[in-house]
Write an enzyme that holds these catalytic residues in place. Structure first.
Site, PDB file in Angstrom:
ATOM      1  N   TYR A 276       0.858  -1.183   0.000  1.00  0.00           N
ATOM      2  CA  TYR A 276       0.000   0.000   0.000  1.00  0.00           C
ATOM      3  C   TYR A 276       0.889   1.226   0.000  1.00  0.00           C
ATOM      4  CZ  TYR A 276      -3.457   3.408   1.793  1.00  0.00           C
ATOM      5  OH  TYR A 276      -4.281   4.489   1.973  1.00  0.00           O
TER       6      TYR A 276
ATOM      7  N   ASP B  99       9.377   2.699  -0.630  1.00  0.00           N
ATOM      8  CA  ASP B  99       8.348   3.382   0.154  1.00  0.00           C
ATOM      9  C   ASP B  99       8.647   3.109   1.635  1.00  0.00           C
ATOM     10  OD1 ASP B  99       4.683   3.374   0.276  1.00  0.00           O
ATOM     11  OD2 ASP B  99       6.223   4.224   1.597  1.00  0.00           O
TER      12      ASP B  99
ATOM     13  N   LYS C 209       5.037   9.637   8.645  1.00  0.00           N
ATOM     14  CA  LYS C 209       4.869   9.112  10.014  1.00  0.00           C
ATOM     15  C   LYS C 209       5.929   9.642  11.003  1.00  0.00           C
ATOM     16  CE  LYS C 209       2.493   5.150   8.068  1.00  0.00           C
ATOM     17  NZ  LYS C 209       1.119   5.094   8.543  1.00  0.00           N
TER      18      LYS C 209
HETATM   19  P1  KE4 Z   1      -0.691   8.443   4.503  1.00  0.00           P
HETATM   20  O1  KE4 Z   1      -1.214   9.126   3.257  1.00  0.00           O
HETATM   21  O2  KE4 Z   1      -1.751   7.628   5.215  1.00  0.00           O
HETATM   22  O3  KE4 Z   1       0.067   9.410   5.433  1.00  0.00           O
HETATM   23  O4  KE4 Z   1       0.460   7.401   4.047  1.00  0.00           O
HETATM   24  C1  KE4 Z   1       0.138   6.430   3.082  1.00  0.00           C
HETATM   25  C2  KE4 Z   1       1.105   5.264   3.192  1.00  0.00           C
HETATM   26  C3  KE4 Z   1       2.109   5.140   2.243  1.00  0.00           C
HETATM   27  N1  KE4 Z   1       3.001   4.125   2.296  1.00  0.00           N
HETATM   28  C4  KE4 Z   1       2.934   3.192   3.285  1.00  0.00           C
HETATM   29  C5  KE4 Z   1       3.942   2.084   3.313  1.00  0.00           C
HETATM   30  C6  KE4 Z   1       1.927   3.279   4.284  1.00  0.00           C
HETATM   31  O5  KE4 Z   1       1.886   2.336   5.263  1.00  0.00           O
HETATM   32  C7  KE4 Z   1       0.997   4.330   4.245  1.00  0.00           C
HETATM   33  C8  KE4 Z   1      -0.117   4.477   5.267  1.00  0.00           C
HETATM   34  N2  KE4 Z   1      -0.207   3.456   6.250  1.00  0.00           N
HETATM   35  C9  KE4 Z   1      -1.529   3.188   6.765  1.00  0.00           C
HETATM   36  C10 KE4 Z   1      -1.402   2.008   7.745  1.00  0.00           C
HETATM   37  N3  KE4 Z   1      -1.348   0.779   7.040  1.00  0.00           N
HETATM   38  C11 KE4 Z   1      -2.146   4.400   7.383  1.00  0.00           C
HETATM   39  C12 KE4 Z   1      -3.361   4.131   8.251  1.00  0.00           C
HETATM   40  C13 KE4 Z   1      -4.612   4.616   7.598  1.00  0.00           C
HETATM   41  O6  KE4 Z   1      -4.778   4.482   6.368  1.00  0.00           O
HETATM   42  O7  KE4 Z   1      -5.471   5.116   8.371  1.00  0.00           O
END
Ligand code: KE4
Length: 427
Positions: free
Chosen positions: A144, A239, A267
């Site tokens: 993801y 990523d 994060k």
């Molecule tokens: P954000 O747009 O949510 O800040 O980041 C996206 C993203 C990109 N790359 C990786 C490897 C990620 O894990 C994420 C976001 N992680 C999720 C948890 N699996 C965020 C939690 C959520 O979607 O509420």
């Protein structure tokens, strides 16, 4: 566990917010029941609005690596806020953050801040396409990279949890240049390059995938991706939104000794405030506006308060024995839960990399999303709720990773293992 106030708030939230949540994975749709609401967090604990105390292994999905409400982060945010919340004009903290990241991650010669990991990944893909003048991108199923249209293809995290790895609302044309390969598979990626000669702009990969639970790269796999992309003039994009500054001070790329062309972050560098970033080789990054032809922008990118929080997070991480502590706590949790599952005679595979982990209810090894899909989700859901009632909050989906912070204590881990030993016996 009484959650009267949470249920009342959830009923109210459902009137105004789709699914009652601002991000789907919070909705407990996978595990069942209503989400609880939190209004206070400190260290390794969160308290819901009914006053229940929980040991938190979600850590706001990674940013709270020092635990919640760390005094140094709170102080930094308060100080920065006194001088204004946003300028839309370059501010000194942006330079401090950029310099720090370039010092910590050798592959990052230049970096651009964004306000989310999604923006960082979206921008990195656009940059890779602009730099290589190629359109096709390879991603891995179960990984993801945020809710970018072109990457919501066999995506992990909430998309996988809700069985919509390919989201509605994304025209086929937007994903026609996205090619999906199985993770940890060498031949599949070789075949894609052979079938798309000189058309692949790059590979975007979670070096340690944490959005279908957690599994690790097989020995040599990341090296293989590095060599193959270099041989074909394609870019390797790590990523590290989740793994960055968590798996080592220089992220997964330090831990596995790989030099990607571009990396994305988020994060930890926001310390709990909205921050993402993407960076890498200067010759690539200089293709970005205002220098080059690849446009990318953001009103709040490099926001002074978010920078202050992220800088405080990084400085405290580096000034302490954080990484040794995270490894020791991770080992303690892994040993305890593995032993508890064996004693309860419950098949469980516990995957871990540093302070990121996932327990799959299966007796088979888990090396990719297909393996992860074989785990017993019914058992996971019962385990999740049993642990929640015992005061331990795990990620509310089998297809998410858990996180340990430096604020977790050996006693917290012991309490978690003791609770698990009881709950596992009921499965
Ligand atoms: P954000 O747009 O949510 O800040 O980041 C996206 C993203 C990109 N790359 C990786 C490897 C990620 O894990 C994420 C976001 N992680 C999720 C948890 N699996 C965020 C939690 C959520 O979607 O509420």
């Amino acid at each position: 566990m009484i959650r009267v106030q949470s249920d009342r708030l959830f009923a109210e939230a459902l009137k105004y917010i789709p699914g009652g949540v601002n991000s789907p994975v919070r909705a407990f749709r996978a595990v069942g029941g209503n989400p609880f609401f939190v209004n206070r967090a400190r260290g390794a604990k969160v308290w819901d609005v009914d006053g229940n105390e929980l040991i938190d292994y979600v850590c706001t999905w990674g940013p709270a690596i020092l635990g919640h409400a760390h005094p140094k982060i709170i102080a930094a945010v308060k100080t920065a806020a006194e001088f204004g919340t946003s300028f839309g004009i370059p501010n000194p903290l942006e330079v401090t953050m950029a310099k720090r990241i370039c010092e910590l991650v050798p592959s990052v010669e230049k970096i651009r801040m964004t306000s989310s990991g999604t923006e960082a990944c979206m921008s990195a893909i656009r940059l890779a396409r602009g730099f290589t003048k190629r359109d096709k991108i390879i991603k891995f199923d179960g990984c993801y990279h945020g809710h970018v249209d072109s990457l919501l293809v066999k995506a992990g995290s909430g998309a996988l949890t809700f069985g919509q790895p390919d989201s509605a609302g994304v025209p086929a044309a937007f994903t026609s240049h996205t090619i999906v390969a199985p993770y940890n598979d060498v031949e599949a990626v070789k075949a894609i390059f052979a079938a798309n000669k000189n058309e692949i702009a790059g590979i975007i990969v979670e070096p340690v995938p944490g959005n279908a639970g957690l599994y690790l790269p097989k020995p040599g796999y990341l090296e293989f991706l590095r060599e193959l992309t270099a041989a074909h003039g394609a870019l390797l994009i790590f990523d590290e939104v989740m793994t960055g500054f968590r798996l080592a001070k220089g992220g997964a790329q330090e831990r596995f000794n790989i030099r990607p062309d571009l990396s994305t972050f988020g994060k930890v560098i926001g310390g709990g405030l909205p921050v993402g970033a993407f960076g890498g080789r200067a010759d690539i990054m200089d293709y970005l506006a205002p220098l080059g032809p690849v446009y990318q922008a953001g009103t709040l990118s490099g926001n002074p308060i978010a920078m202050a929080a992220g800088i405080a997070n990084l400085e405290e991480l580096l000034a302490s024995d954080a990484y040794e502590k995270l490894e020791t706590l991770g080992l303690q949790l892994e040993a305890g839960l593995t032993d508890a599952a064996k004693t309860a005679n419950v098949p469980m595979r516990f995957n871990r990399c540093g302070s990121m982990f996932c327990g799959y209810f299966t007796g088979e090894p888990v090396h990719n999303v297909a393996d992860a899909m074989k785990s017993d989700r019914e058992k996971f859901n019962k385990f999740f709720h049993g642990m929640l009632d015992a005061g331990v909050y795990l990620a509310p989906s089998q297809f998410e990773a858990g996180f340990i912070s430096t604020a977790h204590s050996p006693a917290d881990i012991d309490q978690t293992v003791a609770a698990a030993a009881k709950v596992l016996r009921t499965l």
